[in-house]
Design a protein around this motif. Structure first.
Motif, PDB file in Angstrom:
ATOM      1  N   LEU A   1       0.604  -1.378   0.206  1.00 46.25           N
ATOM      2  CA  LEU A   1       0.072  -0.651   0.296  1.00 46.25           C
ATOM      3  C   LEU A   1       1.075   1.219   0.048  1.00 46.25           C
ATOM      4  N   TRP A   2       1.904   1.599   0.527  1.00 45.64           N
ATOM      5  CA  TRP A   2       2.678   2.476   1.013  1.00 45.64           C
ATOM      6  C   TRP A   2       3.590   2.879  -0.296  1.00 45.64           C
ATOM      7  N   ILE A   3       4.050   1.502  -0.810  1.00 48.64           N
ATOM      8  CA  ILE A   3       5.042   1.592  -2.077  1.00 48.64           C
ATOM      9  C   ILE A   3       3.754   2.233  -3.052  1.00 48.64           C
TER      10      ILE A   3
ATOM     11  N   GLU B   1      10.198  14.412   0.478  1.00 45.47           N
ATOM     12  CA  GLU B   1      10.403  13.356   1.587  1.00 45.47           C
ATOM     13  C   GLU B   1       9.420  13.565   2.794  1.00 45.47           C
ATOM     14  N   ARG B   2       9.154  14.354   3.227  1.00 51.58           N
ATOM     15  CA  ARG B   2       8.601  14.569   4.766  1.00 51.58           C
ATOM     16  C   ARG B   2       7.152  13.933   4.331  1.00 51.58           C
ATOM     17  N   CYS B   3       6.631  13.571   3.270  1.00 48.96           N
ATOM     18  CA  CYS B   3       5.350  13.368   2.288  1.00 48.96           C
ATOM     19  C   CYS B   3       5.720  11.620   2.592  1.00 48.96           C
ATOM     20  N   LYS B   4       6.460  11.065   1.493  1.00 45.65           N
ATOM     21  CA  LYS B   4       6.698   9.666   1.690  1.00 45.65           C
ATOM     22  C   LYS B   4       6.405   9.226   3.129  1.00 45.65           C
ATOM     23  N   GLY B   5       7.165  10.307   3.895  1.00 47.55           N
ATOM     24  CA  GLY B   5       7.455   9.296   5.849  1.00 47.55           C
ATOM     25  C   GLY B   5       6.265   9.604   5.910  1.00 47.55           C
ATOM     26  N   TRP B   6       4.975  10.159   6.088  1.00 45.00           N
ATOM     27  CA  TRP B   6       3.501  10.606   6.379  1.00 45.00           C
ATOM     28  C   TRP B   6       2.834   9.376   5.802  1.00 45.00           C
ATOM     29  N   LEU B   7       3.270   9.296   4.209  1.00 48.09           N
ATOM     30  CA  LEU B   7       2.295   7.958   3.256  1.00 48.09           C
ATOM     31  C   LEU B   7       2.756   7.167   4.370  1.00 48.09           C
ATOM     32  N   GLN B   8       3.559   6.314   4.454  1.00 46.15           N
ATOM     33  CA  GLN B   8       4.246   5.282   4.963  1.00 46.15           C
ATOM     34  C   GLN B   8       3.493   4.600   6.790  1.00 46.15           C
ATOM     35  N   ASP B   9       4.415   6.346   7.118  1.00 45.63           N
ATOM     36  CA  ASP B   9       3.452   6.293   8.437  1.00 45.63           C
ATOM     37  C   ASP B   9       1.639   5.910   8.999  1.00 45.63           C
TER      38      ASP B   9
ATOM     39  N   GLY C   1      -3.097   2.692   9.976  1.00 46.41           N
ATOM     40  CA  GLY C   1      -4.036   1.370   9.438  1.00 46.41           C
ATOM     41  C   GLY C   1      -5.115   2.165   8.645  1.00 46.41           C
ATOM     42  N   PHE C   2      -4.447   3.294   7.475  1.00 41.31           N
ATOM     43  CA  PHE C   2      -5.263   4.282   7.466  1.00 41.31           C
ATOM     44  C   PHE C   2      -4.821   3.931   5.133  1.00 41.31           C
ATOM     45  N   SER C   3      -5.951   4.555   5.054  1.00 45.04           N
ATOM     46  CA  SER C   3      -5.792   4.266   3.260  1.00 45.04           C
ATOM     47  C   SER C   3      -5.244   5.681   2.713  1.00 45.04           C
ATOM     48  N   VAL C   4      -4.299   5.648   2.116  1.00 50.16           N
ATOM     49  CA  VAL C   4      -4.074   7.042   1.911  1.00 50.16           C
ATOM     50  C   VAL C   4      -4.118   7.226   0.037  1.00 50.16           C
ATOM     51  N   ASP C   5      -4.153   8.176  -0.505  1.00 53.82           N
ATOM     52  CA  ASP C   5      -4.158   8.474  -1.502  1.00 53.82           C
ATOM     53  C   ASP C   5      -3.175  10.175  -1.642  1.00 53.82           C
ATOM     54  N   ILE C   6      -3.020  10.475  -2.823  1.00 51.80           N
ATOM     55  CA  ILE C   6      -1.984  11.572  -3.535  1.00 51.80           C
ATOM     56  C   ILE C   6      -2.868  11.858  -4.498  1.00 51.80           C
ATOM     57  N   GLU C   7      -2.656  13.091  -4.913  1.00 58.01           N
ATOM     58  CA  GLU C   7      -3.315  13.358  -5.726  1.00 58.01           C
ATOM     59  C   GLU C   7      -2.261  15.066  -6.488  1.00 58.01           C
TER      60      GLU C   7
ATOM     61  N   GLY D   1       1.512  21.355  -7.161  1.00 57.03           N
ATOM     62  CA  GLY D   1       2.260  20.453  -5.898  1.00 57.03           C
ATOM     63  C   GLY D   1       1.092  19.311  -5.594  1.00 57.03           C
ATOM     64  N   VAL D   2       1.140  18.566  -4.568  1.00 58.73           N
ATOM     65  CA  VAL D   2      -0.051  17.294  -4.412  1.00 58.73           C
ATOM     66  C   VAL D   2      -0.767  17.249  -3.209  1.00 58.73           C
ATOM     67  N   ILE D   3      -1.530  16.983  -2.861  1.00 56.68           N
ATOM     68  CA  ILE D   3      -2.940  17.052  -2.247  1.00 56.68           C
ATOM     69  C   ILE D   3      -2.691  15.103  -1.479  1.00 56.68           C
ATOM     70  N   ALA D   4      -2.315  15.202  -0.293  1.00 55.34           N
ATOM     71  CA  ALA D   4      -2.378  13.834   0.090  1.00 55.34           C
ATOM     72  C   ALA D   4      -3.671  14.064   0.698  1.00 55.34           C
ATOM     73  N   SER D   5      -4.461  12.270   1.487  1.00 57.27           N
ATOM     74  CA  SER D   5      -5.577  12.371   1.925  1.00 57.27           C
ATOM     75  C   SER D   5      -5.164  10.780   2.683  1.00 57.27           C
ATOM     76  N   ARG D   6      -5.990  10.677   3.687  1.00 58.59           N
ATOM     77  CA  ARG D   6      -6.546   9.425   4.001  1.00 58.59           C
ATOM     78  C   ARG D   6      -7.432   8.889   5.060  1.00 58.59           C
TER      79      ARG D   6
END
Length: 78
Positions: free
Chosen positions: A9-11, A41-49, A54-60, A69-74
C-alpha cells in the motif's frame, strides 16, 4: 492485513507521488490533511506512517500555496 500487504500500500502511494512530482521533487510541496505543508521526502514518510497506522492513503495533483503540488489524504482502512 499482512505486513507484505501493508508494504504494498505505501509503495503504491510512493510510486504515485513520484509519478506526479517527476523532476520537480526538490521544489514541490505536499499538503497534508492536517494543513501542514511539507517537502516530498516528508510526504513519503507521512504516507508510510499512515499506512502502518491503519489508514488508506491517496495522492493527487493540486495547488499548494499557489503553486503546483500534491494533496495527500487518508481514510481509516476497514
Amino acid at each position: 492485513m499482512t505486513n507484505s500487504e501493508i508494504e504494498d500500500l505505501w509503495i503504491e502511494a510512493w510510486s504515485k507521488l513520484i509519478e506526479i512530482v517527476e523532476d520537480e521533487a526538490r521544489t514541490l510541496r505536499c499538503l497534508l490533511p492536517d494543513g501542514n505543508v511539507v517537502d516530498v521526502e516528508r510526504c513519503k514518510g507521512w504516507l508510510q506512517d499512515s499506512v502502518y497506522a491503519g489508514f488508506s492513503v491517496d495522492i493527487e495533483r493540486g495547488w499548494v500555496l499557489g503553486h503546483r503540488g500534491v494533496i495527500a489524504s487518508r481514510l481509516i482502512r476497514d
